[in-house]
Scaffold this motif. Structure first.
Motif, PDB file in Angstrom:
ATOM      1  N   ALA A 235     -15.909  53.745  33.656  1.00 18.17           N
ATOM      2  CA  ALA A 235     -15.487  54.356  34.918  1.00 18.17           C
ATOM      3  C   ALA A 235     -16.617  54.240  35.918  1.00 18.17           C
ATOM      4  O   ALA A 235     -17.779  54.004  35.567  1.00 18.17           O
ATOM      5  CB  ALA A 235     -15.106  55.823  34.702  1.00 18.17           C
ATOM      6  N   GLY A 236     -16.284  54.422  37.195  1.00 23.02           N
ATOM      7  CA  GLY A 236     -17.294  54.492  38.243  1.00 23.02           C
ATOM      8  C   GLY A 236     -18.150  53.253  38.318  1.00 23.02           C
ATOM      9  O   GLY A 236     -17.674  52.111  38.256  1.00 23.02           O
ATOM     10  N   SER A 237     -19.473  53.477  38.444  1.00 27.41           N
ATOM     11  CA  SER A 237     -20.387  52.353  38.664  1.00 27.41           C
ATOM     12  C   SER A 237     -20.455  51.422  37.457  1.00 27.41           C
ATOM     13  O   SER A 237     -20.718  50.223  37.616  1.00 27.41           O
ATOM     14  CB  SER A 237     -21.783  52.879  38.996  1.00 27.41           C
ATOM     15  N   ASP A 238     -20.218  51.941  36.241  1.00 30.03           N
ATOM     16  CA  ASP A 238     -20.243  51.057  35.073  1.00 30.03           C
ATOM     17  C   ASP A 238     -19.114  50.020  35.159  1.00 30.03           C
ATOM     18  O   ASP A 238     -19.312  48.846  34.829  1.00 30.03           O
ATOM     19  CB  ASP A 238     -20.084  51.869  33.787  1.00 30.03           C
ATOM     20  N   ALA A 239     -17.951  50.463  35.617  1.00 29.42           N
ATOM     21  CA  ALA A 239     -16.828  49.534  35.784  1.00 29.42           C
ATOM     22  C   ALA A 239     -17.144  48.512  36.878  1.00 29.42           C
ATOM     23  O   ALA A 239     -16.858  47.314  36.733  1.00 29.42           O
ATOM     24  CB  ALA A 239     -15.552  50.304  36.114  1.00 29.42           C
ATOM     25  N   ARG A 240     -17.741  48.993  37.992  1.00 32.11           N
ATOM     26  CA  ARG A 240     -18.082  48.056  39.078  1.00 32.11           C
ATOM     27  C   ARG A 240     -19.127  47.053  38.601  1.00 32.11           C
ATOM     28  O   ARG A 240     -19.098  45.873  38.970  1.00 32.11           O
ATOM     29  CB  ARG A 240     -18.628  48.829  40.290  1.00 32.11           C
ATOM     30  N   LEU A 241     -20.078  47.523  37.805  1.00 33.42           N
ATOM     31  CA  LEU A 241     -21.115  46.641  37.268  1.00 33.42           C
ATOM     32  C   LEU A 241     -20.483  45.541  36.414  1.00 33.42           C
ATOM     33  O   LEU A 241     -20.850  44.358  36.523  1.00 33.42           O
ATOM     34  CB  LEU A 241     -22.097  47.458  36.437  1.00 33.42           C
ATOM     35  N   LEU A 242     -19.527  45.907  35.581  1.00 32.55           N
ATOM     36  CA  LEU A 242     -18.864  44.912  34.750  1.00 32.55           C
ATOM     37  C   LEU A 242     -18.102  43.903  35.611  1.00 32.55           C
ATOM     38  O   LEU A 242     -18.110  42.701  35.336  1.00 32.55           O
ATOM     39  CB  LEU A 242     -17.900  45.595  33.772  1.00 32.55           C
ATOM     40  N   GLU A 243     -17.461  44.382  36.657  1.00 28.82           N
ATOM     41  CA  GLU A 243     -16.709  43.484  37.545  1.00 28.82           C
ATOM     42  C   GLU A 243     -17.637  42.483  38.219  1.00 28.82           C
ATOM     43  O   GLU A 243     -17.302  41.302  38.366  1.00 28.82           O
ATOM     44  CB  GLU A 243     -15.953  44.307  38.596  1.00 28.82           C
ATOM     45  N   VAL A 244     -18.813  42.933  38.635  1.00 28.28           N
ATOM     46  CA  VAL A 244     -19.786  42.037  39.267  1.00 28.28           C
ATOM     47  C   VAL A 244     -20.253  40.976  38.279  1.00 28.28           C
ATOM     48  O   VAL A 244     -20.340  39.786  38.612  1.00 28.28           O
ATOM     49  CB  VAL A 244     -20.970  42.857  39.818  1.00 28.28           C
ATOM     50  N   LEU A 245     -20.565  41.393  37.061  1.00 27.85           N
ATOM     51  CA  LEU A 245     -20.987  40.423  36.056  1.00 27.85           C
ATOM     52  C   LEU A 245     -19.860  39.449  35.719  1.00 27.85           C
ATOM     53  O   LEU A 245     -20.110  38.256  35.486  1.00 27.85           O
ATOM     54  CB  LEU A 245     -21.449  41.137  34.794  1.00 27.85           C
ATOM     55  N   ALA A 246     -18.628  39.933  35.709  1.00 26.54           N
ATOM     56  CA  ALA A 246     -17.491  39.064  35.396  1.00 26.54           C
ATOM     57  C   ALA A 246     -17.294  37.992  36.466  1.00 26.54           C
ATOM     58  O   ALA A 246     -16.743  36.923  36.184  1.00 26.54           O
ATOM     59  CB  ALA A 246     -16.217  39.899  35.249  1.00 26.54           C
ATOM     60  N   ALA A 247     -17.753  38.252  37.675  1.00 29.10           N
ATOM     61  CA  ALA A 247     -17.590  37.294  38.772  1.00 29.10           C
ATOM     62  C   ALA A 247     -18.661  36.224  38.778  1.00 29.10           C
ATOM     63  O   ALA A 247     -18.618  35.324  39.619  1.00 29.10           O
ATOM     64  CB  ALA A 247     -17.603  38.035  40.110  1.00 29.10           C
ATOM     65  N   THR A 248     -19.623  36.285  37.833  1.00 34.85           N
ATOM     66  CA  THR A 248     -20.795  35.406  37.910  1.00 34.85           C
ATOM     67  C   THR A 248     -21.022  34.669  36.604  1.00 34.85           C
ATOM     68  O   THR A 248     -21.644  35.197  35.684  1.00 34.85           O
ATOM     69  CB  THR A 248     -22.053  36.229  38.239  1.00 34.85           C
ATOM     70  N   PRO A 249     -20.525  33.436  36.483  1.00 30.56           N
ATOM     71  CA  PRO A 249     -20.857  32.639  35.302  1.00 30.56           C
ATOM     72  C   PRO A 249     -22.377  32.476  35.197  1.00 30.56           C
ATOM     73  O   PRO A 249     -23.062  32.234  36.186  1.00 30.56           O
ATOM     74  CB  PRO A 249     -20.196  31.288  35.605  1.00 30.56           C
ATOM     75  N   GLY A 250     -22.878  32.636  34.004  1.00 30.76           N
ATOM     76  CA  GLY A 250     -24.321  32.483  33.808  1.00 30.76           C
ATOM     77  C   GLY A 250     -25.122  33.744  33.976  1.00 30.76           C
ATOM     78  O   GLY A 250     -26.302  33.791  33.671  1.00 30.76           O
ATOM     79  N   GLY A 251     -24.509  34.827  34.473  1.00 28.91           N
ATOM     80  CA  GLY A 251     -25.193  36.099  34.574  1.00 28.91           C
ATOM     81  C   GLY A 251     -25.912  36.292  35.895  1.00 28.91           C
ATOM     82  O   GLY A 251     -25.907  35.428  36.780  1.00 28.91           O
ATOM     83  N   LEU A 252     -26.543  37.472  36.032  1.00 31.51           N
ATOM     84  CA  LEU A 252     -27.242  37.851  37.260  1.00 31.51           C
ATOM     85  C   LEU A 252     -28.628  38.385  36.938  1.00 31.51           C
ATOM     86  O   LEU A 252     -28.877  38.917  35.847  1.00 31.51           O
ATOM     87  CB  LEU A 252     -26.449  38.932  38.002  1.00 31.51           C
ATOM     88  N   GLU A 253     -29.520  38.251  37.922  1.00 30.84           N
ATOM     89  CA  GLU A 253     -30.871  38.766  37.762  1.00 30.84           C
ATOM     90  C   GLU A 253     -30.853  40.289  37.710  1.00 30.84           C
ATOM     91  O   GLU A 253     -30.086  40.946  38.418  1.00 30.84           O
ATOM     92  CB  GLU A 253     -31.747  38.322  38.942  1.00 30.84           C
ATOM     93  N   LEU A 254     -31.715  40.851  36.877  1.00 30.18           N
ATOM     94  CA  LEU A 254     -31.801  42.313  36.792  1.00 30.18           C
ATOM     95  C   LEU A 254     -32.225  42.902  38.133  1.00 30.18           C
ATOM     96  O   LEU A 254     -31.753  43.973  38.530  1.00 30.18           O
ATOM     97  CB  LEU A 254     -32.796  42.711  35.703  1.00 30.18           C
ATOM     98  N   SER A 255     -33.116  42.204  38.840  1.00 28.73           N
ATOM     99  CA  SER A 255     -33.572  42.726  40.131  1.00 28.73           C
ATOM    100  C   SER A 255     -32.416  42.822  41.118  1.00 28.73           C
ATOM    101  O   SER A 255     -32.324  43.784  41.899  1.00 28.73           O
ATOM    102  CB  SER A 255     -34.677  41.834  40.697  1.00 28.73           C
ATOM    103  N   LEU A 256     -31.508  41.844  41.080  1.00 27.23           N
ATOM    104  CA  LEU A 256     -30.358  41.883  41.984  1.00 27.23           C
ATOM    105  C   LEU A 256     -29.427  43.037  41.600  1.00 27.23           C
ATOM    106  O   LEU A 256     -28.910  43.757  42.463  1.00 27.23           O
ATOM    107  CB  LEU A 256     -29.625  40.537  41.943  1.00 27.23           C
ATOM    108  N   LEU A 257     -29.224  43.209  40.304  1.00 26.26           N
ATOM    109  CA  LEU A 257     -28.347  44.293  39.857  1.00 26.26           C
ATOM    110  C   LEU A 257     -28.925  45.663  40.218  1.00 26.26           C
ATOM    111  O   LEU A 257     -28.187  46.587  40.577  1.00 26.26           O
ATOM    112  CB  LEU A 257     -28.120  44.189  38.343  1.00 26.26           C
ATOM    113  N   ARG A 258     -30.252  45.801  40.130  1.00 22.72           N
ATOM    114  CA  ARG A 258     -30.865  47.073  40.521  1.00 22.72           C
ATOM    115  C   ARG A 258     -30.638  47.365  41.997  1.00 22.72           C
ATOM    116  O   ARG A 258     -30.438  48.517  42.396  1.00 22.72           O
ATOM    117  CB  ARG A 258     -32.374  47.038  40.227  1.00 22.72           C
ATOM    118  N   ASP A 259     -30.669  46.311  42.825  1.00 26.53           N
ATOM    119  CA  ASP A 259     -30.443  46.513  44.256  1.00 26.53           C
ATOM    120  C   ASP A 259     -28.978  46.852  44.541  1.00 26.53           C
ATOM    121  O   ASP A 259     -28.668  47.511  45.537  1.00 26.53           O
ATOM    122  CB  ASP A 259     -30.841  45.265  45.039  1.00 26.53           C
TER     123      ASP A 259
END
Length: 862
Positions: A235-259
Motif C-alpha cells: 500500500a501507499g509508497s511501497d506500491a508506488r515504489l514497485l510501480e516505478v521499478l516495474a516501469a524500468t527494465p534493468g532497475g534504477l539507481e538507489l540515489s534516484l529512488l531516494r530522491d
C-alpha cells in the motif's frame, strides 16, 4: 532450494575456458535458454568460481524501447584509468570503443571474465563490440560470457552477432529444464509429486521456485498470479515504489529512488522480503525479468503512465541518459519530452553505428516535433534519410530527403539545402530514380560552389561522381572526383578523402585503366583508418564491378567476401545486397545452383533491396529458372529488365540484355532478341569488354552464328567467333561448367555434345539439356545418358564449390596462407571460408572437418 541442480557441465566448461584464458587463449561461452531457465544463477556461480583468479566485468542489456548505446559496457565497474572508460566517456566513434575493449583485456598477467547478460536486448553497437571481441578472443587472456534468451521472437536480430561468435574457441551452453529426478529432490518436503510439478512448471527453475515458495494451498498458476498476490499486500509508497521499478527494465539507481521516495530503503526492504526485488550497492531491480513484466502487466494504464512520468522528471533534473529519457517519455505519453530527447539519442546512436535504433529515434523526433523550427526539421529529415540509406531502405530515404529539400524552400540556408540535395541525389540513385539523382547532384554542386570551400562541397563532388559513374559517364565522373579531391586536399578532410578516392578509382577502373584498382584499394584502407565505414562497401562494390570488367572473377569473390564481412561487422546493410549478388553470381557460374538460387531468391523477395543488386538478382534468377524450365522465369527476366531500363545504368542494362539473349536461345523469341540488341547497343557505346563479350556470345548462340564484334573479352570472344575449344578450355580453368557445356555443345562433335549433355543434366538445366538432346537424336545419336538422381547432385553438407575446394586443401595439410596463395585469394577471404566450413560441418578443428567430410562420403582431394 539448491540453486544449481544439473548445471555441472556448464560450470566445468567455464573452468576449462578460464584455464585456457589464463594461458592467453581466450574463450567465448554462449549461455542461452528460455526465460527463467537460470542463466543469471549460473553466471553468478561462474563468478564465484573465478574467485581471485580473474577480475570480472559485468554488464546487462535492458528491454528499453531504444536500448542504451553500449549499455552493458557502461555498467562495468572500470577503474578511472581504464581505456574503455575513457573511450565511453568521450563518446567517440565506435572504433575507439573497439580498440579500447582489446586494450582493456590484453594484460596477460590479469585474466578477465567479461559477462554481458540479456544480449537479446542489446543495441547494435553492443552487438558490434561482442562480434568484434568474439573474433579476437582466442588471442586474449579473457573469457567472454554472453547470455541470451533463445525465444524465436527475440533471437532474429541476433543472427549477425551470433554469426561472429563462432569457431573452435566458442561453446554454446544451452540450459535445459530440470529433470524429473531434480524435481523429486526439490519437492521431497512438499505434498506435491514430481510429475505434477513438471506439468505445472515444465521444469523451468524460476517457475519451480515460485511454486515452491507459495504458501500451502495457494497454488499460483502463473508468475503473474504469484506477483499479483504479493502486490496486494502493498500500500501507499511501497506500491508506488514497485510501480516505478516495474516501469524500468534493468532497475534504477538507489540515489534516484531516494530522491523519489522518502522511505525508499524501507520500501525496498519490504519488496526484498516478498522475494520481488534485489538490491546491490548501487541499484535495485526485480529479481527476474519475468517478475518485472508480470508486475508491469498488473499495473493499470494510469499507474504505468504515472510511474514513467515520475522517473522522467527526475532523469531530466539530473540530465540523464537520453535513451532512458525517451523510453520513459514514450511510456508517459509526453510528446514534448519525446521531442526534447529523441534527437540527441538518435544522433548518439548514429555516432556508434546503431543505425536501426537511430532510425526509430529519428522517427520519434519527427513525429513529435511538428512545432520545431523549419531548419531543425530539415536537418532531422536529412540525418534520418542517411540512416535509412545505410539500412537499405532507399525508397523511404528518398522520401525523407525530398521532404528535407522541400522544407528548406524559402529558407535562407544554402549550405543546409546543398547538403539535403546531396543526400537526395545519392539515395534517389539507389532508389532507381536516376533523373532526380542527377538533377539534385548538379544543383547541390552548383549551390555549394557559391559558398566558401567546405566538407559539404567535397561530399557533393564525390556524390556527383558516383551518380555519373552509375550512368556509365566515366570521364565526367572522374572530373567530378578530381574536383572533390582538390577540395579535400585543400581542407584536409580526412573523412571525405576515401569517398572521393573511391570515386576516382571507380571512374578510372571502369573506363578500362587497371590503375583504378589501386585507388579503390587505397580508399578501402583510408575508410577503415578514419572510421568512415560506409565507404568500405562502396569501394568494395566498385572493385567487384571493375574486376569483372577486367575478367578477374577470383578478385570479385575476394572483394565481395571481405566487403560483405566488413559490412556485417559494422551493421551496414547498404551495399550488402550488391555484394551478396556478386557472390551468388559466382556460385551460379561455378555450378553451385542450389546455393545461388537460395541467395538470389532472398534478394528478390526483399522489399528493401531495390538497388543495383535487386535488378541483377532478378535477371540471374530468371536465367537459372529458364534453364530449368520453371514458370516464373519470364516474369523474373521482365522485372529485372524494367528496373534496368528505369535505372538507365549500363551494368544493369547489359546484364538484363544477356538474360534476354539466353531466353531467345531457348525459345526463339524475337521480342527478347530486340531487348538484347537494345542492351548491346548501350554497352557498345560505353565499352565494357567483359559485359560486351557475354552479350555477343549469347547473341551468337541465340542466332546460331559466329560474331567477331571488336572490343570483346576472352573467353567470350573465342566462343563467339567459333573457336569453341579455346573457350571451353578457358571456362574449364575458371570452373564454370554451364558455360563450358555451351561451348562443347557448339563443337558439332557428337562425343563432346554428349559430354555437354551430361554436364547440363548434372546441373539440372533441364530446358537446355532437352534442346541438346533433341539435336543429338535428330543426328541419330543413340544411347544418350540419363540425368543423375537428384540426391546425388546435391552436396549433403551445403558447402559451396569454393568451400569444397578449401576443404580439399585443408585435407592436404595446407595452411590458410598457403591456400590463399594457391587460390589467388586474400588470407582474410580464406579465413572466412575455413570458418564457414567448420560451422557447416559442426566441428571445432580443421582435422575434424576433414574426418567429418570423409565420414559423410564427400570426396576430399587436393
Amino acid at each position: 532450494m539448491p540453486s544449481l541442480l544439473e548445471r555441472d557441465a556448464e560450470l566445468t566448461a567455464f573452468d576449462d575456458a578460464l584455464a585456457d584464458a589464463s594461458r592467453g587463449a581466450g574463450r567465448v561461452l554462449l549461455l542461452h535458454g528460455e526465460a527463467g531457465i537460470g542463466k543469471t544463477t549460473v553466471v553468478q556461480a561462474m563468478i564465484r568460481r573465478a574467485g581471485g583468479r580473474a577480475r570480472t566485468l559485468i554488464g546487462g542489456c535492458d528491454d528499453l524501447l531504444t536500448p542504451r548505446t553500449l549499455g552493458p559496457f557502461q555498467d562495468m565497474a572500470l577503474g578511472s584509468d581504464s581505456p574503455l572508460r575513457r573511450a565511453l566517456a568521450t563518446r567517440t566513434d565506435r572504433d575507439a570503443v573497439l580498440s579500447a575493449v582489446i586494450e582493456e583485456l590484453a594484460n596477460p598477467l590479469h585474466p578477465t571474465v567479461v559477462v554481458v547478460e540479456d544480449a537479446h536486448w542489446a543495441d547494435e553497437a553492443t552487438r558490434d563490440v561482442l562480434g568484434f571481441l568474439g573474433r579476437r578472443i582466442d588471442q586474449l587472456p579473457a573469457v567472454l560470457v554472453v547470455t541470451y534468451r533463445d525465444d524465436a521472437d527475440l533471437v532474429d536480430h541476433l543472427h549477425t552477432m551470433l554469426g561472429g561468435l563462432t569457431g573452435p574457441h566458442t561453446r554454446r551452453l544451452a540450459l535445459r529444464p530440470l529433470s524429473r529426478d531434480a524435481l523429486s529432490a526439490l519437492a521431497v518436503d512438499r505434498a506435491v509429486s514430481a510429475d505434477h510439478l513438471l506439468t505445472l512448471t515444465g521444469g523451468n527453475p524460476f517457475l519451480v521456485t515460485e511454486f515452491l515458495a507459495a504458501p500451502d494451498g495457494a497454488v499460483p498458476l502463473s508468475v503473474r498470479d504469484a506477483v499479483v498476490a504479493r502486490m496486494h499486500t502493498l500500500a501507499g509508497s511501497d506500491a508506488r515504489l514497485l510501480e516505478v521499478l516495474a516501469a524500468t527494465p534493468g532497475g534504477l539507481e538507489l540515489s534516484l529512488l531516494r530522491d523519489l521516495f522518502d522511505s525508499a530503503l524501507e520500501g525496498l526492504a519490504t519488496l526484498e522480503r516478498l522475494g520481488l526485488v534485489e538490491v546491490d550497492g548501487t541499484h535495485a531491480r526485480f529479481r527476474h525479468e519475468l517478475l518485472r513484466r508480470a508486475a508491469e502487466a498488473a499495473c493499470s494504464s494510469a499507474q504505468r503512465v504515472a510511474a514513467h512520468s515520475r522517473i522522467l522528471v527526475e532523469l531530466e533534473r539530473r540530465g540523464g541518459d537520453p535513451f532512458r529519457a525517451v523510453h520513459h517519455a514514450i511510456g508517459a505519453g509526453d510528446d514534448r519530452a519525446i521531442a526534447r530527447h529523441a534527437p540527441a539519442a538518435a544522433r548518439r546512436a548514429s555516432e556508434v553505428a546503431s543505425h536501426r535504433d537511430a532510425i526509430f529515434l529519428f522517427e520519434q523526433a519527427l513525429r513529435h516535433g511538428d512545432d520545431r523550427p523549419v531548419l531543425e526539421q530539415a536537418r532531422l529529415l536529412r540525418w534520418y534519410a542517411f540512416e535509412l540509406y545505410l539500412a537499405n531502405r532507399h525508397r523511404d530515404a528518398a522520401q525523407a530527403a525530398n521532404q528535407a529539400v522541400t522544407r528548406l524552400a524559402g529558407v535562407d540556408a544554402p549550405e543546409d539545402l546543398g547538403k539535403s540535395l546531396t543526400i537526395l541525389s545519392h539515395v534517389s540513385c539507389w532508389a532507381v530514380q536516376p533523373k532526380v539523382a542527377l538533377e539534385a547532384a548538379e544543383r547541390s554542386v552548383a549551390l555549394l560552389s557559391t559558398l566558401p570551400p567546405s566538407e559539404a562541397l567535397g561530399v557533393a563532388y564525390a556524390n556527383q561522381s558516383f551518380v555519373t559513374a552509375m550512368r556509365g559517364r566515366f570521364a565526367a565522373s572522374a572530373e567530378a572526383a578530381r574536383q572533390g579531391i582538390e577540395v579535400v586536399e585543400r581542407l584536409d578532410l580526412t573523412r571525405v578523402r576515401p569517398y572521393v578516392t573511391a570515386q576516382l578509382g571507380a571512374a578510372t577502373y571502369l573506363d578500362g585503366d587497371p590503375a583504378g584498382e589501386s585507388l579503390l584499394t587505397a580508399a578501402v584502407e583510408q575508410a577503415q583508418q578514419v572510421g568512415a565505414h560506409e565507404f568500405v562497401p562502396l569501394a568494395c562494390t566498385w572493385l567487384c564491378i571493375g574486376a569483372l570488367r577486367h575478367g578477374r572473377p577470383d578478385a570479385v569473390e575476394s572483394w565481395a567476401t571481405s566487403g560483405l564481412a566488413y559490412s556485417e561487422e559494422h551493421q551496414l546493410e547498404v551495399g550488402q545486397t550488391t555484394l551478396r549478388m556478386h557472390l551468388h553470381d559466382l556460385e551460379l557460374r561455378r555450378g553451385n545452383w542450389a546455393a545461388a538460387e537460395a541467395g538470389l531468391s532472398a534478394i528478390v523477395r526483399d522489399p528493401d533491396a531495390t538497388g543495383w543488386g535487386h535488378s541483377v538478382a532478378c535477371t540471374l534468377l530468371g536465367r537459372l529458372h529458364a534453364r530449368r524450365g520453371e514458370p516464373d522465369a519470364l516474369e523474373l527476366l521482365s522485372r529485372g529488365w524494367r528496373l534496368a531500363v528505369q535505372s538507365e545504368e549500363v551494368e544493369r542494362l547489359g546484364r538484363a540484355g544477356i538474360g534476354w539473349f539466353e531466353w531467345a536461345a531457348l525459345h526463339d523469341d524475337d521480342q527478347a532478341r530486340g531487348r538484347g540488341e537494345e542492351a548491346l547497343a548501350v554497352v557498345q557505346s560505353v565499352g565494357n569488354p567483359w559485359l560486351l563479350g557475354e552479350l555477343v556470345r549469347w547473341r551468337a548462340i541465340a542466332d546460331d552464328t559466329v560474331d567477331d564484334t571488336p572490343g570483346t573479352a576472352e573467353p567470350w570472344a573465342s566462343g563467339a567467333r567459333g573457336a569453341w575449344q579455346e573457350a571451353a578450355e578457358a571456362f574449364a580453368r575458371l570452373r564454370w561448367p554451364f558455360e563450358r557445356a555451351q561451348e562443347l555443345a557448339a563443337s558439332d562433335r557428337p562425343e563432346l555434345m554428349v559430354e555437354s549433355l551430361r554436364i547440363l543434366e548434372g546441373l539440372g538445366a533441364t530446358t537446355s539439356a532437352a534442346m541438346l538432346r533433341r539435336v543429338l537424336r535428330a543426328r541419330g545419336v543413340t544411347n544418350l545418358p540419363r540425368g543423375p538422381i537428384r540426391d546425388t547432385r546435391e552436396n549433403p553438407l551445403g558447402l559451396t564449390a569454393r568451400q569444397l575446394e578449401v576443404l580439399g586443401l585443408l585435407a592436404a595439410g595446407l595452411t590458410n596462407a598457403q591456400i590463399a596463395e594457391r587460390l589467388v585469394l586474400s588470407v582474410r577471404t580464406v579465413d572466412h571460408h575455413v570458418s564457414a566450413v567448420l560451422n557447416k560441418l559442426g566441428v571445432a578443428s580443421r582435422q575434424e572437418a576433414v574426418e567429418e567430410a570423409a565420414r559423410l562420403g564427400v570426396p576430399v582431394t587436393a
